[in-house]
Design an enzyme around this catalytic site. Structure first.
Site, PDB file in Angstrom:
ATOM      1  N   LYS A 112      -0.080  -4.974 -14.042  1.00 29.17           N
ATOM      2  CA  LYS A 112       0.710  -4.544 -13.070  1.00 29.17           C
ATOM      3  C   LYS A 112       0.420  -5.115 -11.917  1.00 29.17           C
ATOM      4  O   LYS A 112      -0.630  -5.193 -11.413  1.00 29.17           O
ATOM      5  CB  LYS A 112       0.334  -2.841 -12.676  1.00 29.17           C
ATOM      6  N   ASP A 131       1.439  -0.644  -2.302  1.00 31.67           N
ATOM      7  CA  ASP A 131       2.023   0.657  -2.620  1.00 31.67           C
ATOM      8  C   ASP A 131       1.809   1.534  -1.494  1.00 31.67           C
ATOM      9  O   ASP A 131       0.889   2.333  -1.291  1.00 31.67           O
ATOM     10  CB  ASP A 131       1.452   1.123  -3.900  1.00 31.67           C
ATOM     11  N   LYS A 180       3.188   7.999   0.594  1.00 24.41           N
ATOM     12  CA  LYS A 180       1.661   8.432   0.300  1.00 24.41           C
ATOM     13  C   LYS A 180       1.406   9.147   1.585  1.00 24.41           C
ATOM     14  O   LYS A 180       1.594   8.733   2.635  1.00 24.41           O
ATOM     15  CB  LYS A 180       0.928   7.346  -0.288  1.00 24.41           C
ATOM     16  N   ASP A 184      -3.482  -2.391  -5.677  1.00 22.12           N
ATOM     17  CA  ASP A 184      -2.550  -2.055  -6.598  1.00 22.12           C
ATOM     18  C   ASP A 184      -1.923  -3.153  -7.792  1.00 22.12           C
ATOM     19  O   ASP A 184      -1.316  -2.784  -8.469  1.00 22.12           O
ATOM     20  CB  ASP A 184      -1.222  -1.052  -6.057  1.00 22.12           C
ATOM     21  N   ASP A 239       6.896   7.101  -6.295  1.00 23.83           N
ATOM     22  CA  ASP A 239       5.492   6.661  -6.162  1.00 23.83           C
ATOM     23  C   ASP A 239       4.721   6.387  -7.572  1.00 23.83           C
ATOM     24  O   ASP A 239       3.583   6.069  -7.681  1.00 23.83           O
ATOM     25  CB  ASP A 239       4.595   7.676  -5.204  1.00 23.83           C
ATOM     26  N   GLU A 267       5.576   4.054  -9.569  1.00 18.94           N
ATOM     27  CA  GLU A 267       6.438   2.913  -9.575  1.00 18.94           C
ATOM     28  C   GLU A 267       5.726   1.961 -10.594  1.00 18.94           C
ATOM     29  O   GLU A 267       6.339   1.130 -11.038  1.00 18.94           O
ATOM     30  CB  GLU A 267       6.507   2.134  -8.108  1.00 18.94           C
ATOM     31  N   ARG A 283       4.736   2.233 -13.494  1.00 15.06           N
ATOM     32  CA  ARG A 283       5.103   2.410 -15.041  1.00 15.06           C
ATOM     33  C   ARG A 283       6.820   1.787 -15.073  1.00 15.06           C
ATOM     34  O   ARG A 283       7.145   1.334 -16.000  1.00 15.06           O
ATOM     35  CB  ARG A 283       5.386   3.896 -15.543  1.00 15.06           C
TER      36      ARG A 283
END
Length: 503
Positions: free
Chosen positions: A268, A273, A280, A291, A350, A352, A354
């Protein structure tokens, strides 16, 4: 410059350096001596163990006691690293040695040349032990100083040098060559994770990954927004739609000589993020530069496999995007169509990771690999369940267990997690094939695993490694682990791949 590492079989009294490192164990009444500590003790006239006792040293894990020799030996400083309680046979495991070596070198910042006798802690100094000592030393010495203005580029600090005292220096060369390769791969991962997001946006991460791949002799492919649209990568495009800095997909391929197995790696790559429209909280949002730790890890791993010349085919597929809120950002209630044609209703922007991984897994599976390994800072639920140091592993039972065992061998704790069938119902959608996130937060890591499973073809062994906590250390440094990027799970991925080759 990265530190150097070498081995010597010269007598200790004929060596010089800024410091010498030895290990001691933890006993019921104080520190336990080892062959290395005994050698230094003789040079100091039998004063070492008594001095440790006077200072209250116990020999526990992460304990480092530094003593000045005041001219009584060829080294101005002795760093005594705790190995913890010995095993039943009186020896110490590789993980204890690696951790002690790293803790010692962290404590010796500013010491340019370090001689280590940690290889002599009981038992033969075989390749595994040498690797543990050398790896701990190099990983513990890591520093990220690219943005320190008080370190002028025209006056760089002298490179650090580590020398391991062993019975046969010639026999240690191959082990240390591997140590160097592994440490460089971990350092690359840490550097990428630690780089601020204004400098490591999607195109830049793709470019740095491509440069590392070309240096390693890999085949390189980078897809931009137009190519992603043409290829049907709806998930990557959706997550990247809120940023002015467009998404990318990086592919790095290695073809090993006499390869009998093929492994797909997926990582990933969210360079920052914010949570998107499902934003968030502000507190600790700055940690979200990490991330993309999964992407950094698989980039480094495929380069490491190439450097070691392993007889396996490995392709890393790396989806990269920046998840920001804007007028063009994807929304809750949107339906995203992925490369394999499946559709997801977005319930939380959030969740995101996946979304971009779905496209990448679908693409990686098109190569018909024998195994698929994916890693990501996927869920905060991982840290709730397992804390900041232990990764959660899900997927096919046999491969999941192989990953957990590999992590144990290299000192990266992993824990196998189930995929209970009843949790899959939390992804049901009245609108699309499934939703991307279940509003019920129970079992969040496992629900995310179910989502990823939707994109793995039947019969393909796969494992997902959730490193949300282990990939980025926000607490105190420990062992060979610094604050910030840790390099997890590069060493586990390598050990897993080597195990698959041997099956």
């Amino acid at each position: 410059m990265p530190p150097t590492i070498s081995a010597t079989d010269r007598p200790l009294e004929k060596l010089t350096g800024d410091a010498v490192v030895v290990g001691v164990g933890k006993g019921p009444d104080g520190p336990l001596t080892t062959p290395g500590a005994e050698a230094v003790d003789r040079l100091l006239g039998g004063r070492l163990m008594g001095a440790l006792a006077d200072l209250g040293a116990r020999g526990g894990e992460d304990e480092v006691t530094r003593l000045a020799t005041f001219g009584q030996g060829p080294f101005p400083v002795v760093a005594v690293a705790g190995l913890g309680t010995p095993r039943a046979d009186g020896g110490y495991g590789s993980d204890a040695v690696r951790r002690a070596s790293g803790a010692a070198t962290r404590s010796l910042t500013g010491r340019a040349s370090v001689v280590s006798l940690l290889a002599a802690v009981g038992g033969a100094p075989d390749d595994e032990r040498l690797h543990a000592v050398g790896e701990g030393a190099l990983l513990g010495a890591y520093e990220f100083t690219a943005y320190k203005s008080d370190l002028p580029a025209d006056r760089p600090a002298p490179p650090r040098a580590f020398e391991l005292v062993v019975p046969d220096a010639g026999a240690a060369k191959s082990a240390l060559a591997r140590v160097r390769a592994v440490a460089d791969a971990v350092a690359l991962t840490r550097d990428l994770v630690n780089t601020p997001p204004n400098d490591l946006f999607p195109a830049e991460l793709a470019a740095r990954g491509a440069a590392a791949g070309k240096k390693a002799g890999l085949s390189v492919e980078v897809l931009d927004e137009e190519q992603l649209a043409a290829g049907g990568y709806g998930g990557v495009l959706a997550v990247g739609s809120g940023s002015t800095r467009g998404p990318r997909l990086l592919r790095l391929s290695y073809r090993g000589r006499r390869a009998r197995r093929s492994v797909a790696l997926v990582g990933k790559g969210i360079t920052f993020d914010s949570g998107g429209l499902s934003i968030k909280p502000a507190l600790k949002m700055e940690d979200m530069k990490s991330d993309m730790a999964g992407a950094a890890a698989v980039i480094a791993t495929v380069c490491l496999v190439a450097e070691l010349g392993l007889p396996v085919d490995v392709t890393a597929t790396v989806p990269i995007a920046e998840n920001l809120p804007s007028g063009s950002a994807y929304r809750p209630a949107d339906v995203v169509t992925f490369r394999n044609g499946k559709k997801a209703e977005i319930t939380n922007t959030d969740a995101e990771g996946r979304i971009i991984l779905a496209d990448a897994i679908a693409r990686a599976a098109e190569d018909s690999p024998d195994y698929l390994l994916e890693t990501s800072t996927l869920t905060g639920a991982q840290t709730v369940a397992l804390g900041g140091r232990t990764a959660g592993v899900m997927g096919s039972d046999d491969l999941r267990d192989a990953v957990v065992a590999a992590g144990s061998r290299v000192g990266e704790p992993m824990w196998g997690m189930p995929l209970p069938a009843e949790l899959r119902r939390g992804l049901d959608s009245a609108t699309a094939d499934f939703v991307n996130a279940n509003p019920d937060r129970l079992g969040g890591m496992l629900v995310a695993g179910h989502f990823l499973a939707e994109f793995v073809p039947a019969g393909l062994p796969w494992a997902h490694i959730d490193v949300a906590g282990p990939a980025y250390n926000t607490g105190r440094p420990w062992g060979f682990t610094p604050v910030g990027g840790t390099g997890v799970p590069v060493r586990t991925l390598l050990a897993t791949i080597e195990g698959l080759i041997g099956d």
